[in-house]
Design an enzyme around this catalytic site. Structure first.
Site, mmCIF file in Angstrom:
data_model
loop_
_atom_site.group_PDB
_atom_site.id
_atom_site.type_symbol
_atom_site.label_atom_id
_atom_site.label_comp_id
_atom_site.label_asym_id
_atom_site.label_seq_id
_atom_site.Cartn_x
_atom_site.Cartn_y
_atom_site.Cartn_z
ATOM 1 N N LYS A 39 0.848 -1.210 0.000
ATOM 2 C CA LYS A 39 0.000 0.000 0.000
ATOM 3 C C LYS A 39 0.878 1.253 0.000
ATOM 4 O O LYS A 39 2.073 1.172 0.300
ATOM 5 C CB LYS A 39 -0.919 -0.020 1.226
ATOM 6 C CG LYS A 39 -0.182 0.020 2.564
ATOM 7 C CD LYS A 39 -1.130 -0.239 3.737
ATOM 8 C CE LYS A 39 -0.392 -0.248 5.060
ATOM 9 N NZ LYS A 39 -1.257 -0.715 6.163
ATOM 10 N N ARG A 76 -11.045 -0.395 14.610
ATOM 11 C CA ARG A 76 -10.966 0.331 13.346
ATOM 12 C C ARG A 76 -11.978 -0.234 12.358
ATOM 13 O O ARG A 76 -12.985 0.390 12.091
ATOM 14 C CB ARG A 76 -9.527 0.246 12.817
ATOM 15 C CG ARG A 76 -9.241 1.147 11.659
ATOM 16 C CD ARG A 76 -7.753 1.241 11.350
ATOM 17 N NE ARG A 76 -7.155 -0.011 10.910
ATOM 18 C CZ ARG A 76 -5.871 -0.138 10.577
ATOM 19 N NH1 ARG A 76 -5.050 0.888 10.661
ATOM 20 N NH2 ARG A 76 -5.396 -1.306 10.181
ATOM 21 N N HIS A 112 -6.435 -7.586 13.047
ATOM 22 C CA HIS A 112 -5.224 -6.755 13.094
ATOM 23 C C HIS A 112 -4.920 -6.403 14.546
ATOM 24 O O HIS A 112 -5.799 -5.966 15.274
ATOM 25 C CB HIS A 112 -5.462 -5.477 12.273
ATOM 26 C CG HIS A 112 -4.237 -4.664 12.014
ATOM 27 N ND1 HIS A 112 -3.113 -5.182 11.396
ATOM 28 C CD2 HIS A 112 -3.949 -3.365 12.282
ATOM 29 C CE1 HIS A 112 -2.194 -4.218 11.295
ATOM 30 N NE2 HIS A 112 -2.676 -3.116 11.830
ATOM 31 N N ARG A 148 1.067 -10.722 7.213
ATOM 32 C CA ARG A 148 1.018 -9.511 6.377
ATOM 33 C C ARG A 148 2.241 -8.669 6.700
ATOM 34 O O ARG A 148 2.295 -7.982 7.718
ATOM 35 C CB ARG A 148 -0.256 -8.712 6.681
ATOM 36 C CG ARG A 148 -1.551 -9.492 6.460
ATOM 37 C CD ARG A 148 -2.776 -8.593 6.623
ATOM 38 N NE ARG A 148 -2.852 -7.958 7.922
ATOM 39 C CZ ARG A 148 -3.441 -8.477 8.996
ATOM 40 N NH1 ARG A 148 -4.002 -9.682 8.922
ATOM 41 N NH2 ARG A 148 -3.460 -7.823 10.130
ATOM 42 N N TYR A 175 15.104 32.164 3.060
ATOM 43 C CA TYR A 175 13.957 32.981 3.481
ATOM 44 C C TYR A 175 14.082 33.420 4.936
ATOM 45 O O TYR A 175 14.437 32.620 5.796
ATOM 46 C CB TYR A 175 12.667 32.172 3.335
ATOM 47 C CG TYR A 175 12.240 31.964 1.901
ATOM 48 C CD1 TYR A 175 11.938 33.044 1.075
ATOM 49 C CD2 TYR A 175 12.133 30.673 1.377
ATOM 50 C CE1 TYR A 175 11.536 32.847 -0.237
ATOM 51 C CE2 TYR A 175 11.728 30.474 0.062
ATOM 52 C CZ TYR A 175 11.435 31.560 -0.743
ATOM 53 O OH TYR A 175 11.041 31.363 -2.032
ATOM 54 N N CYS A 189 13.483 25.450 1.595
ATOM 55 C CA CYS A 189 12.521 26.031 0.650
ATOM 56 C C CYS A 189 11.683 24.932 0.015
ATOM 57 O O CYS A 189 11.851 23.744 0.323
ATOM 58 C CB CYS A 189 13.256 26.799 -0.449
ATOM 59 S SG CYS A 189 14.542 27.903 0.164
ATOM 60 N N ASP A 192 11.753 23.749 -2.999
ATOM 61 C CA ASP A 192 12.451 22.874 -3.937
ATOM 62 C C ASP A 192 13.946 22.742 -3.665
ATOM 63 O O ASP A 192 14.640 22.044 -4.393
ATOM 64 C CB ASP A 192 12.288 23.427 -5.361
ATOM 65 C CG ASP A 192 10.870 23.910 -5.614
ATOM 66 O OD1 ASP A 192 9.962 23.070 -5.535
ATOM 67 O OD2 ASP A 192 10.685 25.125 -5.837
HETATM 68 C C1 LIG Z 1 -0.497 -1.664 6.844
HETATM 69 C C2 LIG Z 1 -1.050 -2.932 7.357
HETATM 70 C C3 LIG Z 1 -0.220 -4.038 7.599
HETATM 71 C C4 LIG Z 1 1.282 -3.971 7.520
HETATM 72 O O1 LIG Z 1 1.788 -3.590 8.768
HETATM 73 P P1 LIG Z 1 3.370 -3.456 9.052
HETATM 74 O O2 LIG Z 1 3.438 -3.025 10.451
HETATM 75 O O3 LIG Z 1 3.856 -2.435 8.101
HETATM 76 O O4 LIG Z 1 3.955 -4.798 8.798
HETATM 77 C C5 LIG Z 1 -0.810 -5.226 7.969
HETATM 78 N N1 LIG Z 1 -2.151 -5.320 8.098
HETATM 79 C C6 LIG Z 1 -2.981 -4.280 7.908
HETATM 80 C C7 LIG Z 1 -4.441 -4.449 8.090
HETATM 81 C C8 LIG Z 1 -2.458 -3.045 7.541
HETATM 82 O O5 LIG Z 1 -3.276 -2.004 7.358
#
Ligand SMILES: *Cc1c(COP(=O)(O)O)cnc(C)c1O
Length: 388
Positions: free
Chosen positions: A41, A137, A167, A223, A269, A315, A317
């Site tokens: 992602k 979430r 998660h 994941r 600046y 700045c 850029d």
């Molecule tokens: C982003 C995400 C991950 C990855 O997590 P890391 O800590 O980067 O390994 C795994 N599961 C879900 C649902 C996420 O949103």
């Protein structure tokens, strides 16, 4: 892999070997039979989604994950055929598009399923059911919600429940107790679903940190996001992870202007910095519009293996540095990475900005091309502002 041209003197380098090594480290850490879902992602956490996805699959990942449907479609457009899960909520009116493109969606609402079915028109859709076991979430939280979904799913052969996941909220912290609470809630719900005939192919609970902590008790897939890119999920995890990670991301530029100053001359600046007699000042062509934000003004970069402090305001850029010696135009500047015995890590930058390492490669914007290296050789370039 993309190979787009670029014409500026600032670039990020992505070491694809490092990504392969990191995936291998995870493969060796988890029991055999546990597969890897590579989380790409946010443009592969700023590393380039296509190249990192291809590299991860090549290194043995079985699945890809993104946050939004657009990211999944972009991977399909680039010819990536591996299974892709969208981790976020996708509007049900796009279920047909997902089904057509063979993209797996995350589902946890009865209304979603009802609305999706109405537009699927005979196409089959793969979904992963998500359980909220304590992250607060997304996900099915109560058994009564699960019951309604289970009942709805009966005699719905077009909706394939291919996965079940949750998660962790605290996997990167030293205290294990809430992970166990979440695991128990997951187990309970999973056994209920199983008793109702829902037995998905994929069960996945853990992110990078979860997989470090309890590799044998987080289902049959992990994941992996941050660690695939070679960064530890937290300082605490750094000390407990039983393998090395290799950072894939480094950031580079060149001096485009160098001059010797007189006593008391202003820089940038607001004229907040004044030079001393004879001081050498170099200009580096990257600024806050590239993600090198103004808060980094107290930092430094590496030039010829030495630290060169940033002087004056950053700045949009460009910014200026004080050079320890007279230096020629075109000299390589390292903003993140190594030069000789000096190194600036993503963790150093995160600490300076009082944030987490995740944020740093994500904030280096699309104006900075990514050069991919594999076995030390240049393999491609991603420059999203020029395309082809
Ligand atoms: C982003 C995400 C991950 C990855 O997590 P890391 O800590 O980067 O390994 C795994 N599961 C879900 C649902 C996420 O949103």
């Amino acid at each position: 892999m993309q190979n787009q041209p670029f014409y500026r003197e600032t670039w990020a380098e992505i070491n694809l070997d490092a990504i392969k090594q990191n995936i291998n480290a995870y493969k060796n850490h988890v029991p055999s039979g546990v597969s890897i879902m590579a989380v790409v992602k946010a443009n592969g956490y700023g590393h380039g989604a296509v190249a990192t996805a291809e590299t991860a699959i090549q290194a043995g990942a079985s699945y890809l994950a993104v946050a939004i449907l657009d990211e999944a479609l972009a991977l399909r457009e680039e010819g990536i055929t591996a299974p892709i899960l969208v981790l976020g909520w996708v509007p049900p009116i796009h279920a047909k598009l997902a089904a057509e493109q063979d993209i797996t969606l995350t589902v946890f609402q009865l209304e979603w399923l009802e609305q999706a079915e109405a537009i699927l028109s005979g196409l089959s859709l793969a979904i992963h059911l998500k359980l909220d076991t304590g992250m607060g979430r997304l996900g099915i939280k109560e058994e009564k919600e699960a019951k309604l979904i289970v009942e709805w799913l009966r005699n719905k052969p077009l909706v394939n429940v291919e996965g079940l996941y949750t998660h962790f909220a605290t996997a990167d912290e030293p205290d294990n107790s809430f992970i166990e609470v979440q695991r128990n809630r997951f187990e309970e719900m999973a056994s209920y679903l199983e008793s109702e005939g829902i037995e998905p192919t994929w069960i996945h609970l853990g992110n990078s940190a979860g997989a470090i902590r309890i590799p044998e008790r987080i289902g049959n897939m992990i994941r992996v996001g941050i660690s695939m890119y070679g960064l530890s999920p937290s300082q605490e995890m750094k000390s407990v992870q039983p393998f090395n990670l290799y950072p894939a991301f480094s950031l580079h530029s060149q001096l485009v202007h160098v001059k010797q100053m007189k006593e008391g001359e202003p820089i940038s600046y607001g004229s907040t910095y004044h030079t001393t007699e004879g001081e050498w000042i170099g200009t580096v062509p990257i600024g806050y519009a590239d993600g090198w934000i103004r808060k980094l003004r107290d930092g430094y970069v590496l030039v010829n293996g030495e630290q060169a402090p940033i002087v004056g305001r950053i700045c949009m850029d460009q910014f200026m540095v004080r050079l320890p010696h007279p230096t020629t135009i075109g000299t390589h500047v390292t903003l993140i990475g190594q030069q000789g015995s000096e190194e600036i890590t993503i963790d150093d930058i995160a600490e300076r900005l009082e944030t987490i390492n995740y944020e740093i490669p994500c904030m280096i914007g699309p104006r900075v091309p990514r050069i991919f290296r594999d076995d030390g050789e240049k393999k491609g370039v991603m420059n999203t502002i020029l395309k082809k």
